[in-house]
Scaffold this motif. Sequence first.
Motif, PDB file in Angstrom:
ATOM      1  N   THR A  64       0.454  -1.340   0.180  1.00  0.00           N
ATOM      2  CA  THR A  64      -0.063   0.495   0.111  1.00  0.00           C
ATOM      3  C   THR A  64       0.984   1.398  -0.201  1.00  0.00           C
ATOM      4  OG1 THR A  64      -0.264  -0.128   2.516  1.00  0.00           O
ATOM      5  CG2 THR A  64      -2.108  -1.244   1.168  1.00  0.00           C
ATOM      6  N   CYS A  65       1.990   1.276   0.447  1.00  0.00           N
ATOM      7  CA  CYS A  65       2.762   2.252   0.015  1.00  0.00           C
ATOM      8  C   CYS A  65       3.580   2.755  -1.062  1.00  0.00           C
ATOM      9  CB  CYS A  65       4.430   1.728   1.074  1.00  0.00           C
ATOM     10  SG  CYS A  65       5.487   3.404   0.823  1.00  0.00           S
ATOM     11  N   ARG A  66       3.128   3.657  -1.481  1.00  0.00           N
ATOM     12  CA  ARG A  66       3.396   4.308  -3.257  1.00  0.00           C
ATOM     13  C   ARG A  66       4.876   5.333  -3.052  1.00  0.00           C
ATOM     14  NH1 ARG A  66       1.095   0.480  -4.159  1.00  0.00           N
ATOM     15  NH2 ARG A  66      -1.243   0.699  -4.638  1.00  0.00           N
ATOM     16  N   SER A  67       5.144   5.951  -1.665  1.00  0.00           N
ATOM     17  CA  SER A  67       6.405   6.399  -1.677  1.00  0.00           C
ATOM     18  C   SER A  67       7.663   5.796  -1.447  1.00  0.00           C
ATOM     19  CB  SER A  67       6.136   7.957  -0.812  1.00  0.00           C
ATOM     20  OG  SER A  67       7.851   8.405  -0.611  1.00  0.00           O
ATOM     21  N   LEU A  68       9.026   5.886  -2.031  1.00  0.00           N
ATOM     22  CA  LEU A  68      10.422   5.336  -1.791  1.00  0.00           C
ATOM     23  C   LEU A  68      10.209   5.781  -0.335  1.00  0.00           C
ATOM     24  CD1 LEU A  68      11.942   3.291  -2.903  1.00  0.00           C
ATOM     25  CD2 LEU A  68      13.105   4.948  -4.326  1.00  0.00           C
ATOM     26  N   ALA A  69      10.543   7.249  -0.198  1.00  0.00           N
ATOM     27  CA  ALA A  69      11.309   7.998   0.675  1.00  0.00           C
ATOM     28  C   ALA A  69      10.348   7.154   2.182  1.00  0.00           C
ATOM     29  CB  ALA A  69      11.215   9.098   1.021  1.00  0.00           C
ATOM     30  N   VAL A  70       9.200   7.125   1.880  1.00  0.00           N
ATOM     31  CA  VAL A  70       8.062   6.066   3.338  1.00  0.00           C
ATOM     32  C   VAL A  70       8.887   4.789   3.543  1.00  0.00           C
ATOM     33  CG1 VAL A  70       6.352   5.548   3.799  1.00  0.00           C
ATOM     34  CG2 VAL A  70       6.619   8.270   3.100  1.00  0.00           C
TER      35      VAL A  70
ATOM     36  N   ILE B 299      24.657   4.864  13.991  1.00  0.00           N
ATOM     37  CA  ILE B 299      24.461   5.263  12.991  1.00  0.00           C
ATOM     38  C   ILE B 299      23.990   6.599  12.651  1.00  0.00           C
ATOM     39  CG2 ILE B 299      23.897   4.697  10.556  1.00  0.00           C
ATOM     40  CD1 ILE B 299      26.010   2.113  11.746  1.00  0.00           C
ATOM     41  N   CYS B 300      24.416   7.065  11.402  1.00  0.00           N
ATOM     42  CA  CYS B 300      23.646   8.007  11.768  1.00  0.00           C
ATOM     43  C   CYS B 300      23.295   8.433  10.189  1.00  0.00           C
ATOM     44  CB  CYS B 300      24.565   9.380  11.120  1.00  0.00           C
ATOM     45  SG  CYS B 300      24.285  11.196  11.153  1.00  0.00           S
ATOM     46  N   LEU B 301      22.028   8.712   9.551  1.00  0.00           N
ATOM     47  CA  LEU B 301      21.367   8.101   8.604  1.00  0.00           C
ATOM     48  C   LEU B 301      21.003   9.743   7.866  1.00  0.00           C
ATOM     49  CD1 LEU B 301      19.624   6.359   6.811  1.00  0.00           C
ATOM     50  CD2 LEU B 301      17.650   6.626   8.060  1.00  0.00           C
ATOM     51  N   GLU B 302      20.928   9.731   6.523  1.00  0.00           N
ATOM     52  CA  GLU B 302      20.738  11.005   5.886  1.00  0.00           C
ATOM     53  C   GLU B 302      20.107   9.594   4.659  1.00  0.00           C
ATOM     54  OE1 GLU B 302      22.485  13.639   3.432  1.00  0.00           O
ATOM     55  OE2 GLU B 302      23.539  13.773   4.130  1.00  0.00           O
ATOM     56  N   ILE B 303      18.673  10.072   4.545  1.00  0.00           N
ATOM     57  CA  ILE B 303      17.617  10.057   3.451  1.00  0.00           C
ATOM     58  C   ILE B 303      17.562  11.331   2.490  1.00  0.00           C
ATOM     59  CG2 ILE B 303      15.348   9.093   2.803  1.00  0.00           C
ATOM     60  CD1 ILE B 303      15.484   7.777   5.383  1.00  0.00           C
ATOM     61  N   ASP B 304      17.603  11.166   1.152  1.00  0.00           N
ATOM     62  CA  ASP B 304      17.746  12.662   0.348  1.00  0.00           C
ATOM     63  C   ASP B 304      16.682  11.886  -0.673  1.00  0.00           C
ATOM     64  OD1 ASP B 304      17.372  14.717  -1.379  1.00  0.00           O
ATOM     65  OD2 ASP B 304      20.052  14.677  -1.767  1.00  0.00           O
ATOM     66  N   ILE B 305      15.292  11.786  -0.996  1.00  0.00           N
ATOM     67  CA  ILE B 305      14.447  11.333  -1.328  1.00  0.00           C
ATOM     68  C   ILE B 305      13.400  12.284  -1.383  1.00  0.00           C
ATOM     69  CG2 ILE B 305      13.241   8.890  -2.635  1.00  0.00           C
ATOM     70  CD1 ILE B 305      15.461   7.407  -0.719  1.00  0.00           C
ATOM     71  N   ASN B 306      12.987  12.925  -2.622  1.00  0.00           N
ATOM     72  CA  ASN B 306      11.745  13.654  -2.739  1.00  0.00           C
ATOM     73  C   ASN B 306      10.770  12.360  -2.256  1.00  0.00           C
ATOM     74  OD1 ASN B 306       9.210  14.381  -3.918  1.00  0.00           O
ATOM     75  ND2 ASN B 306      10.726  16.097  -4.793  1.00  0.00           N
ATOM     76  N   LEU B 307       9.552  13.161  -1.719  1.00  0.00           N
ATOM     77  CA  LEU B 307       8.179  12.380  -0.572  1.00  0.00           C
ATOM     78  C   LEU B 307       7.302  11.995  -2.243  1.00  0.00           C
ATOM     79  CD1 LEU B 307       7.625  14.351   2.327  1.00  0.00           C
ATOM     80  CD2 LEU B 307       8.483  11.532   1.972  1.00  0.00           C
ATOM     81  N   SER B 308       8.037  12.173  -3.775  1.00  0.00           N
ATOM     82  CA  SER B 308       6.553  12.201  -4.588  1.00  0.00           C
ATOM     83  C   SER B 308       6.953  11.013  -5.110  1.00  0.00           C
ATOM     84  CB  SER B 308       6.405  13.512  -5.240  1.00  0.00           C
ATOM     85  OG  SER B 308       8.103  14.178  -5.958  1.00  0.00           O
ATOM     86  N   LEU B 309       8.445  11.304  -5.034  1.00  0.00           N
ATOM     87  CA  LEU B 309       8.813   9.534  -6.389  1.00  0.00           C
ATOM     88  C   LEU B 309       8.370   8.190  -5.433  1.00  0.00           C
ATOM     89  CD1 LEU B 309      11.377   9.418  -8.326  1.00  0.00           C
ATOM     90  CD2 LEU B 309      12.862   8.368  -6.261  1.00  0.00           C
ATOM     91  N   GLU B 310       7.772   7.649  -6.438  1.00  0.00           N
ATOM     92  CA  GLU B 310       6.839   6.312  -6.315  1.00  0.00           C
ATOM     93  C   GLU B 310       8.097   5.080  -6.269  1.00  0.00           C
ATOM     94  OE1 GLU B 310       3.618   6.054  -8.694  1.00  0.00           O
ATOM     95  OE2 GLU B 310       2.893   7.579  -7.925  1.00  0.00           O
ATOM     96  N   VAL B 311       7.870   4.014  -5.402  1.00  0.00           N
ATOM     97  CA  VAL B 311       8.311   2.749  -5.213  1.00  0.00           C
ATOM     98  C   VAL B 311       8.314   2.563  -6.639  1.00  0.00           C
ATOM     99  CG1 VAL B 311       8.430   0.423  -4.270  1.00  0.00           C
ATOM    100  CG2 VAL B 311       7.584   2.250  -3.174  1.00  0.00           C
TER     101      VAL B 311
ATOM    102  N   PRO C 124       6.678  -4.182  -4.638  1.00  0.00           N
ATOM    103  CA  PRO C 124       7.007  -3.201  -3.673  1.00  0.00           C
ATOM    104  C   PRO C 124       7.926  -4.022  -2.632  1.00  0.00           C
ATOM    105  CG  PRO C 124       4.851  -2.970  -3.742  1.00  0.00           C
ATOM    106  CD  PRO C 124       5.533  -3.544  -5.258  1.00  0.00           C
ATOM    107  N   VAL C 125       7.091  -5.848  -2.927  1.00  0.00           N
ATOM    108  CA  VAL C 125       8.105  -6.332  -1.289  1.00  0.00           C
ATOM    109  C   VAL C 125       8.891  -7.146  -2.257  1.00  0.00           C
ATOM    110  CG1 VAL C 125       7.019  -8.790  -1.108  1.00  0.00           C
ATOM    111  CG2 VAL C 125       5.114  -7.931  -1.398  1.00  0.00           C
ATOM    112  N   ARG C 126       9.802  -7.369  -2.981  1.00  0.00           N
ATOM    113  CA  ARG C 126      10.927  -7.092  -3.827  1.00  0.00           C
ATOM    114  C   ARG C 126      11.577  -5.970  -3.515  1.00  0.00           C
ATOM    115  NH1 ARG C 126      11.905 -12.312  -4.583  1.00  0.00           N
ATOM    116  NH2 ARG C 126      10.529 -13.459  -6.148  1.00  0.00           N
ATOM    117  N   THR C 127      11.382  -4.843  -3.847  1.00  0.00           N
ATOM    118  CA  THR C 127      11.903  -3.555  -3.535  1.00  0.00           C
ATOM    119  C   THR C 127      12.576  -4.093  -1.813  1.00  0.00           C
ATOM    120  OG1 THR C 127      10.823  -2.255  -4.958  1.00  0.00           O
ATOM    121  CG2 THR C 127      11.653  -1.585  -3.130  1.00  0.00           C
ATOM    122  N   VAL C 128      11.273  -4.341  -0.704  1.00  0.00           N
ATOM    123  CA  VAL C 128      11.658  -4.462   0.530  1.00  0.00           C
ATOM    124  C   VAL C 128      12.853  -4.818   0.709  1.00  0.00           C
ATOM    125  CG1 VAL C 128      10.912  -5.010   2.834  1.00  0.00           C
ATOM    126  CG2 VAL C 128       9.545  -3.072   1.661  1.00  0.00           C
ATOM    127  N   GLU C 129      12.938  -6.411  -0.075  1.00  0.00           N
ATOM    128  CA  GLU C 129      13.519  -7.400  -0.102  1.00  0.00           C
ATOM    129  C   GLU C 129      15.022  -6.927  -0.298  1.00  0.00           C
ATOM    130  OE1 GLU C 129      12.446 -11.248  -2.073  1.00  0.00           O
ATOM    131  OE2 GLU C 129      10.443 -10.968  -1.380  1.00  0.00           O
TER     132      GLU C 129
END
Length: 141
Positions: free
Chosen positions: A11-17, A34-46, A50-55
Motif C-alpha cells: 500500500t506504500c507508494r512513496s519510495l522515501a517512506v 549510525i547517522c542516517l541521511e535520506i535524500d528522496i523526494n516524497l513524490s518519487l514512487e516505489v 514493492p515486496v521485492r523492493t523491500v527485500e
Amino acid sequence: MMSNQWIDPNTCRSLAVLVESVTAPLLIEHSAPICLEIDINLSLEVPADPVRTVELLQTLVGQALAEMPDGGDLSIAACETSRGVELELADTGCDVQDRATRLPLAAAAIGAQVVWQNCPQGGGAVTVTFRRDSGQQRIAA
C-alpha cells in the motif's frame, strides 16, 4: 516523523517512506550508532514490485551495516533519470573490494542493475537502477 508501525509495502507508494520504514528497524537493531541521511523526494514512487523492493533494501542496508560494526554514516538517495529510478546507498565502511557485495535475489527478480563503487571520501556505495519497465516484470525467484 517516523511511524512506529510497519508500512505495508503493497500500500506504500512513496519510495522515501518505504526506505525509512525498512531502514529504521535495522538501525535500531544495530549494535553501534549510525547517522542516517535520506535524500528522496516524497513524490518519487516505489519503482518496482514493492515486496521485492523491500527485500532488496533490507539486504543492501544489512550489508552496509555489517561494514560499520563500530558505527558510521549511511546515506540513501534516489532520483529519477532518463534510465529509470536510481537508488544509492553510501556508507563509511570499508572499500568495496574488501567487503561482501553479493547480488540480492530481489534485484534479479525485478531486473534492477546493481553497481558497487568506492566513495571518494572513503567507504562504499551501491547504486541500484530500476529500469522504467522493472515495475512490470514478474520473475519467479
